[in-house]
Scaffold this motif. Structure first.
Motif, PDB file in Angstrom:
ATOM      1  N   PRO A 171       0.825  -1.211   0.000  1.00 54.23           N
ATOM      2  CA  PRO A 171       0.000   0.000   0.000  1.00 54.23           C
ATOM      3  C   PRO A 171       0.858   1.259   0.000  1.00 54.23           C
ATOM      4  N   GLU A 172       0.314   2.327  -0.605  1.00 54.56           N
ATOM      5  CA  GLU A 172       1.066   3.561  -0.735  1.00 54.56           C
ATOM      6  C   GLU A 172       1.440   4.161   0.618  1.00 54.56           C
ATOM      7  N   LEU A 220       2.073   2.625   3.354  1.00 55.57           N
ATOM      8  CA  LEU A 220       3.171   1.870   3.946  1.00 55.57           C
ATOM      9  C   LEU A 220       4.493   2.220   3.266  1.00 55.57           C
ATOM     10  N   LYS A 221       4.439   2.468   1.953  1.00 61.87           N
ATOM     11  CA  LYS A 221       5.643   2.887   1.238  1.00 61.87           C
ATOM     12  C   LYS A 221       6.143   4.219   1.774  1.00 61.87           C
ATOM     13  N   MET A 222       5.214   5.136   2.032  1.00 61.81           N
ATOM     14  CA  MET A 222       5.593   6.443   2.560  1.00 61.81           C
ATOM     15  C   MET A 222       6.181   6.323   3.956  1.00 61.81           C
ATOM     16  N   GLU A 223       5.565   5.482   4.787  1.00 66.03           N
ATOM     17  CA  GLU A 223       6.083   5.269   6.144  1.00 66.03           C
ATOM     18  C   GLU A 223       7.479   4.671   6.103  1.00 66.03           C
ATOM     19  N   LEU A 224       7.700   3.733   5.188  1.00 65.80           N
ATOM     20  CA  LEU A 224       9.018   3.112   5.049  1.00 65.80           C
ATOM     21  C   LEU A 224      10.041   4.136   4.584  1.00 65.80           C
TER      22      LEU A 224
END
Length: 218
Positions: free
Chosen positions: A2-3, A5-9
């Motif tokens: 999910p987008e 989660l990508k941003m959080e990573l």
């Protein structure tokens, strides 16, 4: 993935050691450039502060020339170095750190990556500075006092006794000063009247005011 989660990573990566060493300066520099584009600060503000101490200026100028970062405002040189160092550190932490897991401590590896990031960033930033030198090139053959009478356009929101910047039609940028109160603002047409060696600036007046004075003298 999910987008969100990508941003959080991504945020976790850029705000982790050693990337954070270059993330925070990059945020500060981006805020500076937003203010510069809005005309609220001079892009050469760091150069002016360095000029206050001739010894520091000479020393810093020597280092900048050694690394090939001379010929452009210090703010641009710092931004380029930080961007390249940030990019190298981010990629190294993401792809190289797992290879040394359990071999070298995370802290030691972080310091090594940070040092290599600066070493790699300096020559790349120097290459990036080369084409920019033409924009900020100063023609020393022309005395700054000989520029009196040149018409420029104000690029900052205001012009005061201690703040102001303007650009000539040929693209040259000048530090300008004017008595307050005045009606000078971004886009105003002004005339360079007198050069001040004290802070490397020009006393200016609006084009209309100068024209009115000339008509009166006639």
């Amino acid at each position: 993935m999910p987008e969100h989660l990508k941003m959080e990573l991504f945020l976790s990566e850029v705000f982790s050691f050693p990337t954070i060493l270059f993330t925070i300066p990059l945020i500060v520099l981006m805020l500076f450039w937003l203010l510069a584009f809005a005309g609220l600060v001079d892009i050469e503000i760091f150069d002016i502060e360095v000029d206050a101490e001739s010894d520091a200026d000479s020393s810093l100028g020597g280092w900048l020339e050694t690394f090939g970062l001379n010929g452009v405002p210090l703010s641009i040189a710092l931004t380029l170095v930080d961007i390249y160092a940030f990019a190298f550190t981010y990629l190294a932490r993401k792809y190289l750190t797992p290879l040394f897991d359990g071999i070298v401590s995370a802290t030691a590896l972080g310091f090594i990556i940070a040092m290599f990031a600066v070493i790699v960033a300096l020559p790349i930033a120097a290459l990036s500075c080369k084409p920019l030198r033409k924009i900020f090139h100063t023609h020393e053959a022309v005395s700054k006092k000989d520029l009196n009478g040149v018409i420029c356009t104000v690029t900052t929101q205001t012009v005061t006794e201690s703040f102001g910047q303007a650009a000539a039609d040929d693209g040259m940028v000048y530090t300008v000063r004017a008595n307050t109160p005045n009606d000078l603002c971004k886009g105003s047409r002004i005339v360079l009247l007198e050069y001040s060696t004290e802070d490397d600036s020009y006393i200016v007046a609006s084009e209309a005011e100068v024209m009115a004075m000339s008509s009166t003298n006639l």
